[in-house]
Design an enzyme around this catalytic site. Structure first.
Site, mmCIF file in Angstrom:
data_model
loop_
_atom_site.group_PDB
_atom_site.id
_atom_site.type_symbol
_atom_site.label_atom_id
_atom_site.label_comp_id
_atom_site.label_asym_id
_atom_site.label_seq_id
_atom_site.Cartn_x
_atom_site.Cartn_y
_atom_site.Cartn_z
ATOM 1 C CG MET A 9 44.451 98.015 47.967
ATOM 2 S SD MET A 9 44.889 99.729 47.718
ATOM 3 C CE MET A 9 45.003 100.326 49.395
ATOM 4 C CG PHE A 10 40.263 98.533 51.819
ATOM 5 C CD1 PHE A 10 40.749 99.271 52.893
ATOM 6 C CD2 PHE A 10 40.274 99.117 50.561
ATOM 7 C CE1 PHE A 10 41.219 100.556 52.719
ATOM 8 C CE2 PHE A 10 40.749 100.408 50.371
ATOM 9 C CZ PHE A 10 41.220 101.131 51.455
ATOM 10 C CG ASP A 87 51.649 92.538 53.818
ATOM 11 O OD1 ASP A 87 50.908 92.102 52.922
ATOM 12 O OD2 ASP A 87 51.250 93.360 54.678
ATOM 13 C CD GLU A 88 51.027 96.005 50.780
ATOM 14 O OE1 GLU A 88 50.695 95.890 49.581
ATOM 15 O OE2 GLU A 88 50.251 96.408 51.653
ATOM 16 C CB CYS A 177 31.109 94.138 43.136
ATOM 17 S SG CYS A 177 29.894 95.265 42.465
ATOM 18 C CB CYS A 180 30.353 98.979 41.607
ATOM 19 S SG CYS A 180 28.714 98.688 42.300
HETATM 20 P P1 ADP Z 1 44.519 94.308 52.777
HETATM 21 O O1 ADP Z 1 45.862 93.897 53.297
HETATM 22 O O2 ADP Z 1 43.871 93.247 51.911
HETATM 23 O O3 ADP Z 1 44.512 95.644 52.095
HETATM 24 P P2 ADP Z 1 43.881 94.634 55.570
HETATM 25 O O4 ADP Z 1 44.106 93.295 56.206
HETATM 26 O O5 ADP Z 1 44.927 95.677 55.751
HETATM 27 O O6 ADP Z 1 43.521 94.426 54.027
HETATM 28 O O7 ADP Z 1 42.533 95.295 56.137
HETATM 29 C C1 ADP Z 1 41.328 94.576 56.251
HETATM 30 C C2 ADP Z 1 40.415 95.420 57.130
HETATM 31 O O8 ADP Z 1 40.088 96.622 56.443
HETATM 32 C C3 ADP Z 1 39.083 94.796 57.447
HETATM 33 O O9 ADP Z 1 39.119 93.905 58.524
HETATM 34 C C4 ADP Z 1 38.254 96.023 57.803
HETATM 35 O O10 ADP Z 1 38.425 96.358 59.163
HETATM 36 C C5 ADP Z 1 38.889 97.152 56.987
HETATM 37 N N1 ADP Z 1 38.089 97.643 55.883
HETATM 38 C C6 ADP Z 1 37.994 98.946 55.488
HETATM 39 N N2 ADP Z 1 37.220 99.086 54.411
HETATM 40 C C7 ADP Z 1 36.774 97.853 54.073
HETATM 41 C C8 ADP Z 1 35.915 97.333 53.022
HETATM 42 N N3 ADP Z 1 35.370 98.129 52.118
HETATM 43 N N4 ADP Z 1 35.719 95.988 52.982
HETATM 44 C C9 ADP Z 1 36.262 95.194 53.904
HETATM 45 N N5 ADP Z 1 37.075 95.605 54.911
HETATM 46 C C10 ADP Z 1 37.325 96.926 55.007
HETATM 47 MG MG MG Z 2 47.745 94.714 53.113
HETATM 48 ZN ZN ZN Z 3 29.280 97.010 43.892
#
Ligand code: ADP
Ligand code: MG
Ligand code: ZN
Length: 188
Positions: A9-10, A87-88, A177, A180
């Protein structure tokens, strides 16, 4: 051709998917986007990244599909459609795999975004097979919520809830990571 964006995620999977879909407009390739109906975090049929980037604002709406009935997904792809984005993908059942193969046989360009693993580090839903079928895989990383290293590949769940699917964002999940993540899960 099948491209898969995966990681925790993120890590920017949705952002990458949105970028790819956005580009199809310039190449004038008719595109359809699908999301599981069970992912209601941002509303039904909405594709939005954690940073707030969304497809709706680009004038593209996504089709919301019952994740237990991905069989109907290929049926919903219109004859003129050249690009399909999902997506998802981890939330869909195994029927998504056959649907993707059907679309690949029709020479469609497919983009899939989904979590590779759940919060336990176990492969999530149909993702292993989709990754195997992919022509191109981007394993994305996030910034570790504990040490700030930008190689977070795991999704840590902050709550004690043990069901595989638990909708949430920063309130429930933290990218970590492996080091952690191992420390955090050992403490449990
Ligand atoms: P995913 O679909 O993989 O969950 P998103 O595309 O929705 O990711 O979101 C990516 C965005 O989340 C990044 O561009 C950044 O703005 C935000 N973000 C929040 N927390 C983090 C983090 N710990 N590491 C990287 N990006 C993060
Ligand atoms: Mg997403
Ligand atoms: Zn770490």
């Amino acid at each position: 051709m099948l491209t898969v964006y995966t990681g925790p995620m993120f890590s920017g999977k949705t952002e990458a998917l949105i970028r790819a879909v956005k580009r199809t407009r310039y190449s004038e390739q008719p595109t359809q986007v699908f999301v599981p109906a069970s992912d209601t975090r941002n509303g039904v049929g909405v594709v939005r990244s954690h940073a707030g980037l969304d497809l709706e604002s680009l004038g593209i709406s996504a089709w919301s599909v019952d994740p237990a009935d991905a069989v109907s997904l290929a049926d919903r792809v219109r004859p003129g459609t050249k690009v399909v984005a999902v997506d998802e993908a981890q939330f869909f059942d195994a029927s998504l795999i056959e649907n993707i193969r059907t679309l690949l046989r029709r020479d469609l360009r497919i983009y899939v975004a989904g979590l590779d693993c759940d919060y336990r580090g176990e492969p999530f839903g149909p993702m292993p097979q989709i990754l195997a079928l992919a022509d191109e895989v981007f394993k994305l990383t996030a910034v570790c919520a504990t040490c700030n290293h930008d190689q977070a590949r795991m999704t840590y769940r902050r709550s004690a809830e043990t069901s595989q699917v638990l909708l949430g964002s920063e309130d429930v999940y933290a990218p970590m990571c492996r080091c952690c993540y191992n420390n955090a899960t050992r403490k449990r």
